[in-house]
Design a protein around this motif. Structure first.
Motif, short mmCIF file in Angstrom:
data_model
loop_
_atom_site.label_atom_id
_atom_site.label_comp_id
_atom_site.label_asym_id
_atom_site.label_seq_id
_atom_site.Cartn_x
_atom_site.Cartn_y
_atom_site.Cartn_z
N TYR B 261 0.80 -1.22 0.00
CA TYR B 261 0.00 0.00 0.00
C TYR B 261 0.84 1.27 0.00
O TYR B 261 0.43 2.29 -0.54
CB TYR B 261 -0.96 -0.02 1.19
CG TYR B 261 -1.93 -1.18 1.11
CD1 TYR B 261 -2.82 -1.27 0.03
CD2 TYR B 261 -1.94 -2.19 2.07
CE1 TYR B 261 -3.70 -2.35 -0.07
CE2 TYR B 261 -2.81 -3.26 1.97
CZ TYR B 261 -3.69 -3.34 0.90
OH TYR B 261 -4.54 -4.39 0.79
N MET B 290 -7.84 4.63 -1.28
CA MET B 290 -7.94 3.18 -1.04
C MET B 290 -6.63 2.64 -0.51
O MET B 290 -6.60 1.80 0.40
CB MET B 290 -8.33 2.44 -2.32
CG MET B 290 -9.80 2.53 -2.67
SD MET B 290 -10.14 1.74 -4.23
CE MET B 290 -10.92 0.26 -3.66
N GLN B 293 -6.10 3.42 3.09
CA GLN B 293 -6.92 2.64 4.03
C GLN B 293 -6.09 1.63 4.79
O GLN B 293 -6.37 1.32 5.94
CB GLN B 293 -8.04 1.90 3.28
CG GLN B 293 -9.28 2.76 3.09
CD GLN B 293 -10.37 2.00 2.37
OE1 GLN B 293 -10.08 1.29 1.41
NE2 GLN B 293 -11.61 2.15 2.81
N THR B 599 -16.47 5.34 -4.53
CA THR B 599 -16.01 6.31 -3.52
C THR B 599 -17.06 6.46 -2.42
O THR B 599 -16.72 6.50 -1.22
CB THR B 599 -15.74 7.66 -4.20
OG1 THR B 599 -14.82 7.45 -5.26
CG2 THR B 599 -15.17 8.68 -3.22
N ALA B 602 -17.04 3.58 -0.21
CA ALA B 602 -15.88 3.66 0.69
C ALA B 602 -16.10 4.70 1.78
O ALA B 602 -15.71 4.49 2.94
CB ALA B 602 -14.63 4.01 -0.13
#
Lengths: 181, 617
Positions: B261, B290, B293, B599, B602
């Motif tokens: 990530y 993302m 996250q 989005t 999320a």
């Protein structure tokens, strides 16, 4: 060393299109052409070319009738000893044309193209055409030469060919002007 | 392509040496335009030469040039018609080779594979007979044909025969790789792309194809779950590549797949900071939060998702505006003008005018513009626009020709009148009569030897001498009728005088004959000058081209009709551009809506997490 394609096909695997990558279109075959409107455009281009042809002929007939028409062409043979920059034409001592050459034009001449430098009218009877060539001669030196041709204008169109050739024996450029029969 | 045309389209010998014929000068004038890639001018040169009868015995050469030049300008049907009209028996082996090459290109462009196969077979046989190498473009077309027929091994062998220094090899390899990939032969496609990447050379098109091949190979590796391979491939893609953003987006996706990530976030952030709405950057707006996250606190992640949500919403509004504008013909016309004035679309999007960018809003248009359909439309519109401009100038040109023609007609009439009024024609008639008289006298002298009789003597005598002869003859006649005793001495005296005159004439006869000839010659010269003057005046009068008015009317009508068709075609292109834009905007909107949806999901999840965290505290 050149790599070989050497295609030996095994069992095929159909690539699964990824969600992200599928958005990025970079892999369509290249050099594809033709559209549905292209045929129509082609016909219009042809019609326009034919109209241009007819107008060119009409213009010649009206403005440059055969009995006074004179055209001057420039041909270059090899061109190793001379790089052409410009040509100036004088008819009976009076300047009638001057042309500066782009690299692309000079290249077109060296490759065998012939340029019609001048199309115009000339009086009947005796005339003299002089062409002045300016450019770079052997070893890159500035070079300026002239050549002349005497001709008698008759009732038919007159064609004069200017020629730049390499005189290999003298390692010098050679310039000439000839009336084309 | 250029070099090949030089070999097959025409004779490339630059040697001039001897003075050229008028036909050769004409042909090479067309070449002069051709070598400067001014195909329209070259085609007009050839058409004019044919109409003016300046092609001599070189019909085939001119026909091949005409067909080729037409083909170069996309006049495919006409080119085919011209090539079909070339009689087979008139072709030399080299002509046949050239013709087959032109036909092969034509059928390849038309995607007429059966005919292409026939022509390629003939072409390759001719090349073999003439002991020439297979030209790279011929090999390219052949490989393309075989690839489309699924004969991959043969196609690969042909591509292997193309020199590494030829851009055609790069095109052939790329297309071959794409075809293999599409047919499900991913591993083989990757091999082909690898060969493409290994091609030497710095030509722009080859560099571009190498990068495309590398990117395509990265996709293949990713699809095959060879994620490390894909990363390695993408690592090697030059940072300045035009495919950099696509590569970065792929790289980011890979990092996400590998749960790296931190790397993914860096990549998405790099893209996102560029701004704009190219596909990779649109994706980065979703990808960045993302990626966060997995490693940041939920409040920050939520804030980033909310920023993205606002940007997506705003962009959807922008797209709606552009879609509405693209339904307006005047707006599309402005857009087309802006695009067409930006130079070659392919040459670089950076050249596009600010107006085009302003009209479309943000950078959305960049990817859209580079699509082949749009480029074709813009190119065609530009061509049509230039045609319309030229056609618009035709009426003025024809007006000028009409004035010139009218003036010439007046001058012709003036000359005819001047000729009749000047008396030159009467003078010429009188001279011609005199010349005839001299001819008759000379003929008479030649036909009879000197004889002391009246007719001979009078034919040689001057006017004064003739008068004396006549007077003496009259006297002799009078004396003869009188008694001889009274006239004998006088008659003898008259006869002696006549005899003296005869001997004088006989003695001077050659000289006088020569004088006659000389006078005749002088008169001939004078007459020739008068005739030449009369001829010049008559020619000048006759040079007024008959039927110009009818021609001008016809040309006006043709120009008007053609203008109407061209304007209609321009309008068609603008409609098509509007349609493409609408379609593209709809696709964009759909994609952005997808991202917006993801989005929002999320955001909901992040909000829940935050709420749960709050609750647990």
């Amino acid at each position: 060393m050149k790599q070989s394609v050497g295609v030996c096909l095994g069992s095929g695997r159909r690539a699964a299109a990824g969600l992200v990558v599928a958005l990025l279109a970079v892999s369509s075959p290249v050099m594809a052409e033709d559209t549905s409107l292209a045929g129509d455009l082609g016909q219009m281009k042809l019609d326009m070319a034919e109209l241009k042809r007819d107008l060119v002929i009409l213009e010649e007939d009206l403005l440059f009738p055969a009995s006074s028409q004179m055209s001057v062409y420039l041909a270059v043979d090899v061109g190793e000893f001379f790089q052409l920059d410009s040509v100036t034409l004088e008819l009976n001592g009076k300047q009638i044309a001057h042309h500066l050459y782009t690299e692309r034009q000079a290249d077109a001449l060296v490759r065998g193209g012939v340029q019609r430098v001048y199309l115009g009218n000339v009086k009947q009877g005796d005339n003299q055409l002089t062409a002045y060539f300016v450019g770079r001669g052997p070893e890159g030196r500035d070079f300026r030469r002239a050549t002349s041709v005497d001709f008698e204008k008759a009732f038919e169109p007159t064609f004069i060919q200017l020629n730049i050739a390499d005189a290999t024996a003298s390692h010098q450029p050679d310039f000439s002007a000839t009336v084309v029969e | 392509m250029f070099r090949f045309l030089c070999e097959l389209f025409l004779s490339c010998s630059a040697a001039v040496g001897e003075p050229l014929s008028v036909e050769e000068l004409t042909y090479r004038s067309a070449l002069f335009d051709y070598y400067q890639q001014d195909y329209p001018a070259a085609l007009v040169d050839v058409l004019v030469a044919e109409r003016q009868g300046r092609i001599g015995n070189e019909r085939v050469k001119f026909d091949l040039a005409r067909g080729s030049l037409a083909f170069e300008q996309g006049m495919v049907d006409y080119a085919l018609k011209v090539f079909d009209s070339v009689p087979a028996q008139a072709l030399t082996d080299l002509d046949r080779l050239r013709l087959d090459f032109h036909l092969a290109r034509l059928y390849h462009r038309q995607q007429n594979w059966d005919r292409l196969e026939t022509v390629l077979t003939e072409l390759e046989a001719a090349q073999s007979a003439l002991k020439t190498d297979m030209h790279p473009e011929v090999a390219f077309m052949h490989a393309d044909l075989l690839t489309r027929r699924g004969e991959y091994a043969r196609a690969g062998a042909i591509i292997d025969g193309i020199s590494d220094s030829e851009p055609y090899r790069a095109y052939a390899l790329y297309n071959f790789g794409v075809a293999l990939r599409d047919a499900g032969h991913g591993a083989e496609a990757a091999d082909v792309f690898r060969v493409l990447e290994g091609m030497p050379g710095n030509a722009q098109e080859v560099r571009d194809l190498r990068q495309r091949g590398r990117l395509a190979r990265a996709y293949l590796s990713r699809d095959a779950q060879a994620l490390e391979d894909a990363r390695t491939i993408l690592d090697d893609l030059p940072g300045s590549s035009r495919y950099r953003d696509s590569a970065l987006a792929t790289y980011g996706s890979l990092a996400m797949d590998q749960k790296d990530y931190e790397l993914a976030a860096r990549i998405w952030l790099t893209l996102r900071q560029q701004g704009g709405w190219q596909p990779s950057i649109s994706l980065a707006r979703l990808g960045f939060p993302m990626a966060l996250q997995g490693m940041s606190e939920p409040g920050l992640v939520l804030a980033h998702f909310q920023t993205s949500e606002r940007e997506y919403e705003q962009h959807l509004l922008d797209l709606t505006t552009v879609r509405r504008q693209s339904a307006d013909a005047a707006w599309v016309n402005r857009l087309m003008r802006a695009l067409a004035s930006s130079g070659s679309v392919e040459a670089g999007l950076a050249d596009l005018t600010r107006e085009a960018g302003d009209l479309l809003g943000r950078d959305e248009w960049l990817g859209w513009l580079s699509a082949g359909d749009v480029q074709t439309l813009v190119d065609e519109w530009r061509t049509l626009h230039e045609m319309a401009q030229w056609l618009g100038s035709v009426p003025d040109t024809l007006d000028i020709y009409e004035q010139v023609s009218r003036r010439q007609a007046e001058r012709a009439q003036e000359l005819s009148h001047a000729l009749a009024d000047s008396g030159v024609l009467d003078q010429a008639t009188a001279m011609r009569d005199e010349r005839n008289r001299l001819t008759d006298r000379a003929a008479a002298l030649d036909s009879a030897p000197p004889t002391m009789d009246e007719s001979w003597m009078l034919s040689v005598a001057t006017d004064e001498e003739a008068a004396s002869i006549r007077r003496l003859l009259a006297m002799r006649e009078e004396l003869a009728s009188s008694p001889p005793a009274q006239t004998g001495a006088l008659l003898d005296r008259v006869n002696r005088l006549l005899g003296a005159l005869f001997f004088q004439l006989a003695d001077d006869y050659p000289n006088r004959r020569w004088q006659l000839v000389r006078q005749g010659q002088d008169l001939d010269e004078s007459l020739a000058e008068v005739d030449a003057s009369v001829g010049r005046v008559r020619r000048a009068a006759a040079e007024h081209r008959e039927g110009v008015e009818a021609d001008l009317a016809e040309y006006r009508a043709r120009a008007t009709l053609l203008s109407e068709r061209v304007n209609a075609a321009i309008h068609d292109r603008e409609i098509a551009l509007g349609d493409l834009l609408q379609q593209h905007m709809a696709e964009q909107a759909k994609r952005i809506e997808q991202y917006l949806f993801m989005t929002r999901v999320a955001i909901a999840q992040a909000s829940d997490q935050l709420a749960m965290a709050e609750d647990s505290r």
